[in-house]
Design an enzyme around this catalytic site. Structure first.
Site, PDB file in Angstrom:
ATOM      1  N   LYS A  13      53.490  58.476  79.292  1.00 53.39           N
ATOM      2  CA  LYS A  13      54.177  58.127  80.546  1.00 53.39           C
ATOM      3  C   LYS A  13      55.066  59.277  81.031  1.00 53.39           C
ATOM      4  CE  LYS A  13      56.359  54.344  79.245  1.00 53.39           C
ATOM      5  NZ  LYS A  13      55.978  54.216  77.818  1.00 53.39           N
ATOM      6  N   ARG A  85      60.386  47.029  81.858  1.00 56.28           N
ATOM      7  CA  ARG A  85      59.646  46.806  80.619  1.00 56.28           C
ATOM      8  C   ARG A  85      59.362  45.324  80.391  1.00 56.28           C
ATOM      9  NH1 ARG A  85      61.068  51.945  77.997  1.00 56.28           N
ATOM     10  NH2 ARG A  85      60.189  52.131  75.957  1.00 56.28           N
ATOM     11  N   ARG A 124      55.191  64.515  67.847  1.00 57.76           N
ATOM     12  CA  ARG A 124      55.719  64.905  69.159  1.00 57.76           C
ATOM     13  C   ARG A 124      57.013  65.714  69.022  1.00 57.76           C
ATOM     14  NH1 ARG A 124      56.573  60.357  73.674  1.00 57.76           N
ATOM     15  NH2 ARG A 124      57.845  59.331  72.098  1.00 57.76           N
ATOM     16  N   ARG A 159      62.546  63.410  68.476  1.00 56.47           N
ATOM     17  CA  ARG A 159      63.344  62.236  68.802  1.00 56.47           C
ATOM     18  C   ARG A 159      63.622  61.406  67.560  1.00 56.47           C
ATOM     19  NH1 ARG A 159      60.780  59.179  73.901  1.00 56.47           N
ATOM     20  NH2 ARG A 159      61.448  57.459  72.589  1.00 56.47           N
ATOM     21  N   ARG A 170      58.237  49.648  67.806  1.00 56.36           N
ATOM     22  CA  ARG A 170      58.238  49.811  69.272  1.00 56.36           C
ATOM     23  C   ARG A 170      56.910  49.346  69.861  1.00 56.36           C
ATOM     24  NH1 ARG A 170      59.578  55.862  69.154  1.00 56.36           N
ATOM     25  NH2 ARG A 170      59.223  55.931  71.400  1.00 56.36           N
TER      26      ARG A 170
HETATM   27  P1  AMP Z   1      61.455  55.389  75.697  1.00 51.93           P
HETATM   28  O1  AMP Z   1      61.924  56.811  75.734  1.00 51.93           O
HETATM   29  O2  AMP Z   1      61.035  54.882  77.040  1.00 51.93           O
HETATM   30  O3  AMP Z   1      60.418  55.158  74.626  1.00 51.93           O
HETATM   31  O4  AMP Z   1      62.738  54.516  75.303  1.00 51.93           O
HETATM   32  C1  AMP Z   1      63.431  54.690  74.080  1.00 51.93           C
HETATM   33  C2  AMP Z   1      64.251  53.447  73.763  1.00 51.93           C
HETATM   34  O5  AMP Z   1      65.219  53.242  74.814  1.00 51.93           O
HETATM   35  C3  AMP Z   1      63.455  52.153  73.698  1.00 51.93           C
HETATM   36  O6  AMP Z   1      62.853  51.941  72.430  1.00 51.93           O
HETATM   37  C4  AMP Z   1      64.547  51.124  74.033  1.00 51.93           C
HETATM   38  O7  AMP Z   1      65.384  50.898  72.908  1.00 51.93           O
HETATM   39  C5  AMP Z   1      65.372  51.846  75.081  1.00 51.93           C
HETATM   40  N1  AMP Z   1      64.866  51.567  76.445  1.00 51.93           N
HETATM   41  C6  AMP Z   1      64.305  52.451  77.323  1.00 51.93           C
HETATM   42  N2  AMP Z   1      63.975  51.868  78.475  1.00 51.93           N
HETATM   43  C7  AMP Z   1      64.318  50.551  78.341  1.00 51.93           C
HETATM   44  C8  AMP Z   1      64.207  49.415  79.177  1.00 51.93           C
HETATM   45  N3  AMP Z   1      63.652  49.481  80.405  1.00 51.93           N
HETATM   46  N4  AMP Z   1      64.692  48.236  78.714  1.00 51.93           N
HETATM   47  C9  AMP Z   1      65.265  48.140  77.507  1.00 51.93           C
HETATM   48  N5  AMP Z   1      65.369  49.167  76.651  1.00 51.93           N
HETATM   49  C10 AMP Z   1      64.903  50.368  77.048  1.00 51.93           C
END
Ligand code: AMP
Length: 219
Positions: A13, A85, A124, A159, A170
Site C-alpha cells: 500500500k 481500516r 522490509r 520497523r 496484524r
Molecule cells: P501500518 O503502517 O499501516 O501497517 O500501521 C501500523 C500500526 O499502526 C497498525 O498495526 C496499527 O496498530 C496502527 N494503525 C495504523 N493505521 C490505523 C488505523 N486506521 N486504525 C487503527 N490503527 C491503525
C-alpha cells in the site's frame, strides 16, 4: 481526487500510495506513519498508540479518527494509506469528506497471499528520512550499499512491528475486518482489486494502467 488504499499490512500500500501521490499530485496520508511519528516524539497520543501497535492491534477508532480529522482540512486530493481500516472509520471518513463537499473516488485493493506478506515484511527496510521514505527488501529490492538508501543516502531502518509474530497477528487483525470494509466499498461501487505476488515490482506505468482500467469499468 480521493483514493483509499486497501490491503493487508505489507501488501505494498505504501509503495503504491507514493506512486499515486506523485502521479496525481495527491497528499499521501499514512496513519501508520503518523502514529510512528507520534511514538518517536513521545507524545501522549504516541504513548497510547504504542501499546496497540507493538501487539499488532488496531489503535482505538476515536484516537485514529481524531488524528485524521486535523489532517484533511485543506487537502484537495488525498491518497489514504492504512485508513480506513474498518467500517466505522469508513463511515467517519465519509462524514468528514461530506462536510467539505468531497467524496471517495476509488478504493484500490492490493490482494497478495499471506505467505508472500510474511516473507516480504520480515525482510522490509525503510528509509529513515521521512521526506524520502523509500522501501527496500533485502531479498529482491536490495539497496546498492548495505543499510543505506539509494535515493537520499540516509540510513535504512527496520520497523519495530516487522517481526514474524507481530506480522501474523496484524494479518489476523486484517482478515477479521477485511470482509466488512471490502463489502462496504463494493456496495459503494468504488472497489478495484489488483492481484499481486511479493516479487512483483510495482511501477508508475502499472499504477497508471490500473487507473485507466478502473475508469473504463466505471463508464
Ligand atoms: P501500518 O503502517 O499501516 O501497517 O500501521 C501500523 C500500526 O499502526 C497498525 O498495526 C496499527 O496498530 C496502527 N494503525 C495504523 N493505521 C490505523 C488505523 N486506521 N486504525 C487503527 N490503527 C491503525
Amino acid at each position: 481526487m480521493i483514493i483509499i488504499m486497501l490491503g493487508a499490512p505489507g501488501s505494498g500500500k505504501g509503495t503504491v500510495a507514493k506512486l499515486l501521490s506523485k502521479t496525481l499530485n495527491l497528499v499521501h496520508i499514512s496513519t501508520g506513519d503518523m502514529f510512528r511519528e507520534e511514538v518517536q516524539n513521545h507524545t501522549e497520543l504516541g504513548m497510547e498508540a504504542q501499546k496497540y501497535m507493538e501487539k499488532g492491534e488496531l489503535v482505538p477508532d476515536e484516537i485514529t479518527i481524531k488524528m485524521i480529522q486535523g489532517r484533511i482540512q485543506n487537502s484537495e486530493g488525498v491518497v489514504f494509506d492504512g485508513f480506513p481500516r474498518n467500517k466505522a472509520q469508513a463511515l467517519a471518513l465519509n462524514e468528514m469528506l461530506e462536510v467539505q463537499n468531497k467524496k471517495i473516488d476509488l478504493a484500490l485493493q492490493l490482494n497478495i497471499p499471506d505467505e508472500d506478506i510474511i516473507y516480504r515484511t520480515v525482510k522490509r527496510r525503510t528509509c529513515s528520512n521521512k521526506e524520502c521514505g523509500a522501501i527496500y527488501n533485502l531479498e529482491y529490492r536490495k539497496p546498492k550499499v548495505d543499510g543505506i538508501c539509494d535515493i537520499c543516502g540516509s540510513p535504512l531502518t527496520k520497523r519495530a512491528d516487522d517481526n514474524e509474530e507481530t506480522i501474523k497477528n496484524r494479518l489476523n487483525v486484517y482478515h477479521s475486518r477485511a470482509e466488512e470494509i471490502l463489502k462496504f466499498f463494493e456496495e459503494e461501487n468504488l472497489l478495484y482489486t489488483v492481484n499481486l505476488r511479493a516479487k512483483d515490482n510495482i511501477t508508475e506505468e502499472m499504477v497508471k494502467n490500473w487507473l485507466e482500467d478502473y475508469k473504463t469499468i466505471k463508464k
